[in-house]
Design a protein around this motif. Structure first.
Motif, PDB file in Angstrom:
ATOM      1  N   LEU A 331       0.834  -1.201   0.000  1.00  0.00           N
ATOM      2  CA  LEU A 331       0.000   0.000   0.000  1.00  0.00           C
ATOM      3  C   LEU A 331       0.865   1.246   0.000  1.00  0.00           C
ATOM      4  O   LEU A 331       0.624   2.194  -0.750  1.00  0.00           O
ATOM      5  N   ASN A 332       1.897   1.271   0.843  1.00  0.00           N
ATOM      6  CA  ASN A 332       2.811   2.404   0.872  1.00  0.00           C
ATOM      7  C   ASN A 332       3.494   2.602  -0.479  1.00  0.00           C
ATOM      8  O   ASN A 332       3.614   3.709  -0.988  1.00  0.00           O
ATOM      9  N   LYS A 333       3.929   1.480  -1.050  1.00  0.00           N
ATOM     10  CA  LYS A 333       4.744   1.536  -2.257  1.00  0.00           C
ATOM     11  C   LYS A 333       3.927   1.974  -3.475  1.00  0.00           C
ATOM     12  O   LYS A 333       4.381   2.784  -4.289  1.00  0.00           O
ATOM     13  N   LEU A 334       2.724   1.426  -3.611  1.00  0.00           N
ATOM     14  CA  LEU A 334       1.912   1.726  -4.791  1.00  0.00           C
ATOM     15  C   LEU A 334       1.086   2.989  -4.626  1.00  0.00           C
ATOM     16  O   LEU A 334       0.582   3.527  -5.609  1.00  0.00           O
ATOM     17  N   GLY A 335       0.908   3.444  -3.378  1.00  0.00           N
ATOM     18  CA  GLY A 335       0.261   4.740  -3.184  1.00  0.00           C
ATOM     19  C   GLY A 335      -1.098   4.673  -2.532  1.00  0.00           C
ATOM     20  O   GLY A 335      -1.958   3.910  -2.959  1.00  0.00           O
ATOM     21  N   LEU A 336      -1.272   5.479  -1.491  1.00  0.00           N
ATOM     22  CA  LEU A 336      -2.541   5.507  -0.765  1.00  0.00           C
ATOM     23  C   LEU A 336      -3.677   6.003  -1.648  1.00  0.00           C
ATOM     24  O   LEU A 336      -4.831   5.614  -1.471  1.00  0.00           O
ATOM     25  N   ASP A 337      -3.381   6.880  -2.606  1.00  0.00           N
ATOM     26  CA  ASP A 337      -4.440   7.398  -3.482  1.00  0.00           C
ATOM     27  C   ASP A 337      -5.126   6.287  -4.273  1.00  0.00           C
ATOM     28  O   ASP A 337      -6.264   6.451  -4.710  1.00  0.00           O
ATOM     29  N   GLU A 338      -4.435   5.164  -4.469  1.00  0.00           N
ATOM     30  CA  GLU A 338      -4.987   4.054  -5.249  1.00  0.00           C
ATOM     31  C   GLU A 338      -5.718   3.024  -4.382  1.00  0.00           C
ATOM     32  O   GLU A 338      -6.204   2.013  -4.885  1.00  0.00           O
ATOM     33  N   LEU A 339      -5.793   3.283  -3.067  1.00  0.00           N
ATOM     34  CA  LEU A 339      -6.385   2.315  -2.150  1.00  0.00           C
ATOM     35  C   LEU A 339      -7.893   2.190  -2.354  1.00  0.00           C
ATOM     36  O   LEU A 339      -8.610   3.181  -2.456  1.00  0.00           O
ATOM     37  N   ILE A 340      -8.369   0.937  -2.390  1.00  0.00           N
ATOM     38  CA  ILE A 340      -9.798   0.635  -2.412  1.00  0.00           C
ATOM     39  C   ILE A 340     -10.104  -0.228  -1.196  1.00  0.00           C
ATOM     40  O   ILE A 340      -9.491  -1.285  -1.004  1.00  0.00           O
ATOM     41  N   LEU A 341     -11.013   0.238  -0.363  1.00  0.00           N
ATOM     42  CA  LEU A 341     -11.404  -0.473   0.846  1.00  0.00           C
ATOM     43  C   LEU A 341     -12.590  -1.360   0.495  1.00  0.00           C
ATOM     44  O   LEU A 341     -13.626  -0.871   0.060  1.00  0.00           O
ATOM     45  N   LEU A 342     -12.441  -2.651   0.701  1.00  0.00           N
ATOM     46  CA  LEU A 342     -13.446  -3.591   0.225  1.00  0.00           C
ATOM     47  C   LEU A 342     -14.281  -4.148   1.375  1.00  0.00           C
ATOM     48  O   LEU A 342     -13.761  -4.474   2.439  1.00  0.00           O
ATOM     49  N   SER A 343     -15.583  -4.224   1.124  1.00  0.00           N
ATOM     50  CA  SER A 343     -16.501  -4.906   2.031  1.00  0.00           C
ATOM     51  C   SER A 343     -17.436  -5.752   1.183  1.00  0.00           C
ATOM     52  O   SER A 343     -17.427  -5.656  -0.046  1.00  0.00           O
ATOM     53  N   ALA A 344     -18.273  -6.564   1.834  1.00  0.00           N
ATOM     54  CA  ALA A 344     -19.144  -7.473   1.083  1.00  0.00           C
ATOM     55  C   ALA A 344     -20.170  -6.726   0.236  1.00  0.00           C
ATOM     56  O   ALA A 344     -20.658  -7.246  -0.768  1.00  0.00           O
ATOM     57  N   SER A 345     -20.509  -5.495   0.628  1.00  0.00           N
ATOM     58  CA  SER A 345     -21.534  -4.749  -0.106  1.00  0.00           C
ATOM     59  C   SER A 345     -20.954  -3.869  -1.210  1.00  0.00           C
ATOM     60  O   SER A 345     -21.685  -3.400  -2.075  1.00  0.00           O
ATOM     61  N   GLY A 346     -19.656  -3.641  -1.184  1.00  0.00           N
ATOM     62  CA  GLY A 346     -19.074  -2.794  -2.205  1.00  0.00           C
ATOM     63  C   GLY A 346     -17.676  -2.357  -1.839  1.00  0.00           C
ATOM     64  O   GLY A 346     -17.137  -2.720  -0.787  1.00  0.00           O
ATOM     65  N   GLY A 347     -17.072  -1.579  -2.713  1.00  0.00           N
ATOM     66  CA  GLY A 347     -15.748  -1.044  -2.458  1.00  0.00           C
ATOM     67  C   GLY A 347     -15.805   0.466  -2.418  1.00  0.00           C
ATOM     68  O   GLY A 347     -16.659   1.088  -3.061  1.00  0.00           O
ATOM     69  N   ARG A 348     -14.912   1.051  -1.664  1.00  0.00           N
ATOM     70  CA  ARG A 348     -14.872   2.505  -1.550  1.00  0.00           C
ATOM     71  C   ARG A 348     -13.455   2.981  -1.786  1.00  0.00           C
ATOM     72  O   ARG A 348     -12.531   2.580  -1.076  1.00  0.00           O
ATOM     73  N   ARG A 349     -13.268   3.825  -2.784  1.00  0.00           N
ATOM     74  CA  ARG A 349     -11.952   4.399  -3.025  1.00  0.00           C
ATOM     75  C   ARG A 349     -11.661   5.426  -1.944  1.00  0.00           C
ATOM     76  O   ARG A 349     -12.517   6.244  -1.601  1.00  0.00           O
ATOM     77  N   ILE A 350     -10.451   5.425  -1.430  1.00  0.00           N
ATOM     78  CA  ILE A 350     -10.137   6.341  -0.350  1.00  0.00           C
ATOM     79  C   ILE A 350     -10.175   7.792  -0.828  1.00  0.00           C
ATOM     80  O   ILE A 350     -10.464   8.698  -0.056  1.00  0.00           O
ATOM     81  N   VAL A 351      -9.949   8.012  -2.117  1.00  0.00           N
ATOM     82  CA  VAL A 351      -9.978   9.385  -2.635  1.00  0.00           C
ATOM     83  C   VAL A 351     -11.395   9.952  -2.632  1.00  0.00           C
ATOM     84  O   VAL A 351     -11.580  11.153  -2.784  1.00  0.00           O
ATOM     85  N   ASP A 352     -12.399   9.077  -2.467  1.00  0.00           N
ATOM     86  CA  ASP A 352     -13.779   9.552  -2.396  1.00  0.00           C
ATOM     87  C   ASP A 352     -14.180   9.958  -0.978  1.00  0.00           C
ATOM     88  O   ASP A 352     -15.276  10.475  -0.771  1.00  0.00           O
ATOM     89  N   LEU A 353     -13.306   9.697  -0.004  1.00  0.00           N
ATOM     90  CA  LEU A 353     -13.571  10.095   1.372  1.00  0.00           C
ATOM     91  C   LEU A 353     -13.215  11.566   1.548  1.00  0.00           C
ATOM     92  O   LEU A 353     -12.585  12.176   0.675  1.00  0.00           O
TER      93      LEU A 353
END
Length: 530
Positions: A331-353
């Motif tokens: 995560l550190n290496k590829l970049g926090l901006d590209e992080l997608i937080l996944l749950s059973a109902s869907g995924g949320r891009r951290i940049v949308d927070l």
């Protein structure tokens, strides 16, 4: 580029939507939340294949979401004939002119967009067979996928084939790549690129001459002499040992890669995993638009993982990449901006927070983001002393450490608890916040008012005149007990409290380790009760 994926009734997903970044996507989530299923579903919708075979040959009741299956069976038993649930995977592309043939609103979101979908549903050709199958609903335990068909369609409603899908996908999972075949493919490409026709002929001749050399070895001659003496016992024809020089066993197929003179299969698991991924990338990347990489960190040390992530970034430049991981380093290496937080109902891009939340985690050493995402439940505390005391409270309440239940007690350094709650909300992650009242419990509660509307978030604030953890513990246990715990003999509460405040972490560690019974303040007991 892919914009979005929608999944219905496929494995862990009932109704799932995920917006994608145009370049790198780092997908993080707890075990069994569906990280692998996302990559698998994308690959299926873009290639029509599952586990290397066409989907028609891989249909199984286990592809259908278990909740949908249970609802279907319950409906059969209560109301009679019911339509078996359908599986649907839809991939939405960028809206460009060259994709006009795939554009339409024949999708679940009713959006006019170019895209393709894989629909796995009941085949009306089997109406009679299905009617016979459901005559005794009490015996039905699974969805009858034998009566299903797979339809690969565009959003315009027309059938598509691999040639008609504009995005080529490659799914790379080191645990599923056969080492030798991966090495063979890479070696073949090197041989093809570097050997002239004359050199290939000479190598073929040299390989065949090995048969003559092999047959002259004394040990081989002795074995063949013995086999000749046994003629008739085994076969009436001459039986000898030699090297296979048939076309099937040509010299290209018998080359074995070595690393520092060790055959490939004897190299450590971590190096094998890294090489398998890189060999697969070398083979597949040139013709690929979308690269799907499954947990590349397996078996790898920090140094090897660093090299692998750098290679993935270089080789996949200009392509859309989805990487699933549990590794904070990736995560550190590829970049926090590209992080997608996944749950059973869907995924949320951290940049949308909220931007303040993204900025906070970018500055946070070690990216504790993953701790909350990967925990089944989190308890947020204000400091290291609170962490030790709450851990002891959990142990007393449940008879085991929090980690045994998948619960993580995270020190969020006071005011930053709200940033972690911003992550918890889209994930519907159960979180308890433990806070001192700082002399004004009402004001502290107002700070979290926006989060308490969610039933999976609870706020626990110290009550009464005790404005911090140490006076709360003193009020709950009394001077005599805490003197015993700390090995002290203070004669006044004021002196004892001064010592506790001056030595917060030492005091908390003593409370955590003591064999004496400890009474926890009510707000801490409530926080660890669930």
């Amino acid at each position: 580029m892919l914009k979005k994926i929608f999944i219905k009734n496929y494995k862990v997903f009932r109704n799932f939507t995920l917006d994608l970044n145009p370049g790198m996507n780092v997908i993080v989530g707890d075990n069994d939340v569906g990280k692998s299923n996302v990559l698998e579903a994308l690959n299926l919708a873009l290639t029509g294949r599952l586990n290397g075979a066409t989907i028609a040959n891989e249909l199984s009741p286990f592809l259908v979401n278990q909740h949908a299956t249970r609802e279907y069976i319950a409906a059969l038993r209560v109301r009679g004939p019911a339509v078996p649930p359908e599986v649907l995977i839809e991939v939405y592309f960028d809206d460009t002119e060259d994709l006009a043939a795939l554009k339409g609103d024949n999708n679940s979101l009713r959006e006019p967009a170019p895209g393709v979908k894989m629909r796995i549903a009941f085949n009306d050709d089997f109406v009679d067979e299905y009617a016979a199958y459901i005559t005794d609903p009490q015996r039905i335990a699974w969805v009858p996928t034998e009566y299903y068909q797979a339809q690969w369609l565009s959003f315009a409603g027309s059938a598509v084939t691999q040639r008609g899908v504009p995005a080529r996908a490659s799914l790379i999972d080191a645990t599923a790549i056969k080492l030798q075949s991966g090495a063979d493919a890479y070696l073949q490409s090197i041989i093809g690129a570097n050997l002239a026709a004359r050199e290939r002929v000479e190598l073929t001749r040299s390989y065949r001459s090995l048969r003559e050399t092999f047959a002259e070895i004394d040990a081989v001659r002795d074995i063949n002499t013995k086999l000749a003496g046994d003629r008739g016992d085994i076969s009436d024809r001459d039986l000898t040992l030699s090297i296979d020089i048939s076309q099937r066993a040509s010299w290209e197929r018998n080359l074995v890669p070595h690393l520092d003179e060790l055959p490939f299969q004897y190299v450590g698991k971590g190096e094998q995993s890294r090489l398998k991924i890189l060999l697969a990338l070398n083979e597949k990347i040139p013709e690929t638009h979308v690269v799907l990489v499954e947990e590349p960190e397996n078996h790898l040390s920090f140094t090897s993982l660093n090299q692998l992530v750098d290679k993935i970034s270089q080789k996949c430049e200009g392509k859309q990449v989805l990487v699933t991981t549990h590794s904070a380093y990736i995560l550190n290496k590829l970049g926090l901006d590209e992080l997608i937080l996944l749950s059973a109902s869907g995924g949320r891009r951290i940049v949308d927070l909220p931007s303040s939340t993204v900025d906070y985690f970018k500055k946070l050493s070690g990216y504790d983001t993953l701790r909350l995402v990967l925990a089944k439940r989190a308890i947020l505390v204000e400091g290291p002393s609170d962490e030790l005391v709450v851990m002891r409270a959990y142990l007393d309440a449940h008879g085991k450490m929090p980690i045994a239940d998948g619960a993580d007690i995270i020190n969020v350094r006071g005011l930053s608890a709200a940033r972690f709650l911003d992550l918890a909300v889209p994930l519907r992650k159960p979180v308890a916040v433990v806070n001192d009242n700082d002399g004004d419990a009402g004001k502290m509660a107002e700070r979290y008012a926006d989060y308490t509307a969610h039933d999976f978030i609870s706020i626990h604030i110290g009550t009464g005149e005790q404005n911090a953890l140490e006076p709360q513990m003193l009020a709950a246990n009394g001077r005599q007990r805490l003197n015993e715990v700390l090995g002290k003999s203070y004669t006044s509460d004021e002196e004892l409290l001064d010592h506790m405040i001056a030595n917060k972490t030492t005091t908390a560690l003593a409370i955590f380790e003591t064999s004496y019974p400890i009474t926890m303040p009510e707000y801490i007991r409530d926080a660890v009760a669930h």
